[in-house]
Design a protein around this motif. Structure first.
Motif, PDB file in Angstrom:
ATOM      1  N   ARG A 195      36.693  35.763  42.030  1.00 12.77           N
ATOM      2  CA  ARG A 195      37.582  34.100  42.278  1.00 12.77           C
ATOM      3  C   ARG A 195      36.587  33.156  43.003  1.00 12.77           C
ATOM      4  NH1 ARG A 195      44.225  35.379  42.636  1.00 12.77           N
ATOM      5  NH2 ARG A 195      44.340  36.241  40.629  1.00 12.77           N
ATOM      6  N   THR A 196      35.262  33.720  42.959  1.00 12.77           N
ATOM      7  CA  THR A 196      34.463  32.729  44.171  1.00 12.77           C
ATOM      8  C   THR A 196      35.109  31.074  44.795  1.00 12.77           C
ATOM      9  OG1 THR A 196      33.352  32.178  42.779  1.00 12.77           O
ATOM     10  CG2 THR A 196      33.435  34.075  43.611  1.00 12.77           C
ATOM     11  N   SER A 197      35.694  30.446  43.942  1.00 12.67           N
ATOM     12  CA  SER A 197      36.396  28.920  44.037  1.00 12.67           C
ATOM     13  C   SER A 197      36.449  28.877  44.654  1.00 12.67           C
ATOM     14  CB  SER A 197      36.480  28.254  42.745  1.00 12.67           C
ATOM     15  OG  SER A 197      37.910  29.396  41.920  1.00 12.67           O
ATOM     16  N   LEU A 198      37.769  29.863  45.279  1.00 11.99           N
ATOM     17  CA  LEU A 198      38.902  29.797  46.666  1.00 11.99           C
ATOM     18  C   LEU A 198      37.584  30.655  47.810  1.00 11.99           C
ATOM     19  CD1 LEU A 198      41.815  31.490  44.422  1.00 11.99           C
ATOM     20  CD2 LEU A 198      41.137  29.017  45.555  1.00 11.99           C
ATOM     21  N   VAL A 199      36.413  30.988  47.854  1.00  6.02           N
ATOM     22  CA  VAL A 199      36.230  31.252  48.845  1.00  6.02           C
ATOM     23  C   VAL A 199      35.223  31.066  50.226  1.00  6.02           C
ATOM     24  CG1 VAL A 199      34.271  33.251  49.813  1.00  6.02           C
ATOM     25  CG2 VAL A 199      35.596  34.231  47.318  1.00  6.02           C
TER      26      VAL A 199
END
Length: 440
Positions: free
Chosen positions: A171-175
């Motif tokens: 979930r790279t968009s939250l990182v």
């Protein structure tokens, strides 16, 4: 009344900033460690397992004092909200799962890097590898209830573990990449230095516990060697405890790891396998000297001078150990875990580096060569000067990192005005004391 007149009439107190660690924390740990040394010497507990007990004897009193007296767990800097009721576990369960994923992933990465490093599977690192290997299972089991519990109390449970866990899950968009990078740097520090510290503690412990009283008192050299060994043992035990106890409930967690490549380079070249000062390495200043016993060789025949020199060397190593003891449970390289302003840190910002380098110069006396070769004397002097330069470099990179904290900026300004070493250097250079005015 104008501003200048008003400032001149207001009382001004140039108080030193409050230290993150009180003096009693380290003293409690030192008392516990000394107590175990007495027992170990009486019963000849000189092995590696006894050195692990030394760490426990040192750590337990410091933890108890920190929690029961200093009440560090209640500080706002822990990020734990004790005033509000804990969140329902259903609200934080998914956060905890992500954090455990990130935590276990970074542990797996460290284990993989240990496997890649051939030196970790040779003496003297084997003891550390066996110990860490045995600790993995209990740590994994303990981490589950710990993370589930603390996430219900943290004001913001989405920390570095959570962000890295989201990265691992995909979930790279939250990182937040900055948080992940600092998280990985923090664990890199702990993974690299904890293994090294565990490795060197048993040897230092053996050097303190094994010699008999009559052997220690044979002559000034044996007594000095033993006392210096005691100081190094204290330093390594406290440092190992510090690397192990990076916990928010103890307010000893890592706030940030040094983000500058120069800081990492300056530090790593002082430790194996990257060390530049060891045998056969570019900054080895020992050939043609008697090593740390050079002072005895050159001062032979002057008993009073030898005694004074020995006292000075022991005092320097005592300051070096004191600089680590002052951290209590917070010591570690390349990290910010709270600003220290008391103990030896009221004398200089870098007491360990100053005392360590003075010890090397006075113990080795590199400007004298036992070979009688002037080239060796010049070479060794220049190389040790470069080593001291490396530690100056380390100090500057550490300050650059810590200057992000306003408490450290206040401390640095206070030291500029009041530090004994700073005042001496200022007097020698003719610089003026920085002006201070009270805040309105």
């Amino acid at each position: 009344m104008d501003a200048d007149t008003r400032n001149s009439t207001l009382p001004f107190s140039d108080d030193r900033p409050v230290s993150a660690v009180g003096p009693m924390v380290g003293l409690c740990g030192l008392a516990g460690l000394i107590g175990w040394v007495v027992i170990a010497r009486a019963f000849e507990y000189s092995g590696p397992n006894a050195s692990l007990c030394a760490m426990l004897a040192c750590a337990a009193p410091m933890i108890l004092w920190s929690v029961l007296v200093d009440k560090v767990h209640l500080r706002a800097s822990t990020g734990i909200n004790w005033s509000a009721p804990p969140r329902p576990w259903r609200e934080t369960f998914h956060i905890s799962v992500a954090k455990l994923t990130g935590l276990w992933a970074v542990w797996a990465a460290i284990a993989f890097l240990y496997c890649l490093g051939r030196w970790y599977w040779e003496d003297p690192y084997l003891f550390a590898m066996r110990l860490l290997g045995m600790a993995v299972g209990p740590l994994v089991l303990f981490s589950v209830p710990y993370v589930l519990w603390i996430d219900r109390r943290l004001a913001d449970p989405r920390d570095g573990s959570w962000h890295f866990g989201q990265f691992v899950i995909g979930r790279t968009s939250l990182v937040d990449r900055d948080i992940v990078q600092d998280y990985l740097r923090s664990w890199a520090v702990k993974g690299f230095f904890l293994a090294f510290m565990i490795t060197i503690v048993p040897g230092n412990w053996f050097n303190v516990v094994t010699p008999r009283a009559e052997e220690i008192g044979t002559n000034i050299l044996t007594l000095t060697r033993w006392l210096v060994s005691c100081m190094f043992m204290v330093d390594t035990v406290f440092a190992t405890v510090g690397y192990a106890l990076t916990l928010k409930p103890l307010d000893s967690h890592i706030r940030s790891a040094n983000p500058y490549a120069a800081g990492w380079m300056a530090a790593l070249i002082c430790y194996p396998p990257f060390i530049m000062m060891g045998e056969g390495r570019p900054l080895n200043y020992h050939p043609g000297t008697m090593g740390d016993d050079g002072w005895v060789y050159w001062l032979d025949g002057y008993p009073l001078l030898i005694a004074l020199w020995a006292l000075l060397l022991v005092m320097l190593t005592a300051v070096y150990a004191w600089a680590t003891v002052a951290f209590g449970i917070r010591f570690s390289n390349l990290t910010h875990r709270g600003i220290l302003t008391n103990g030896p840190y009221r004398l200089t910002k870098h007491p360990a580096y100053v005392s360590k380098n003075l010890f090397w110069w006075l113990a080795t006396l590199p400007f004298f060569a036992t070979t009688g070769n002037l080239n060796d004397a010049i070479r060794n002097t220049m190389l040790l000067a470069m080593v001291s330069g490396v530690y100056y470099w380390r100090a500057r990179t550490e300050e650059r990192h810590l200057m992000a904290d306003p408490v450290y900026r206040d401390y640095a300004a206070w030291m500029e005005r009041n530090g004994p070493l700073t005042r001496l250097l200022r007097r020698m250079s003719g610089r003026r004391v920085p002006a201070t005015v009270p805040a309105e």
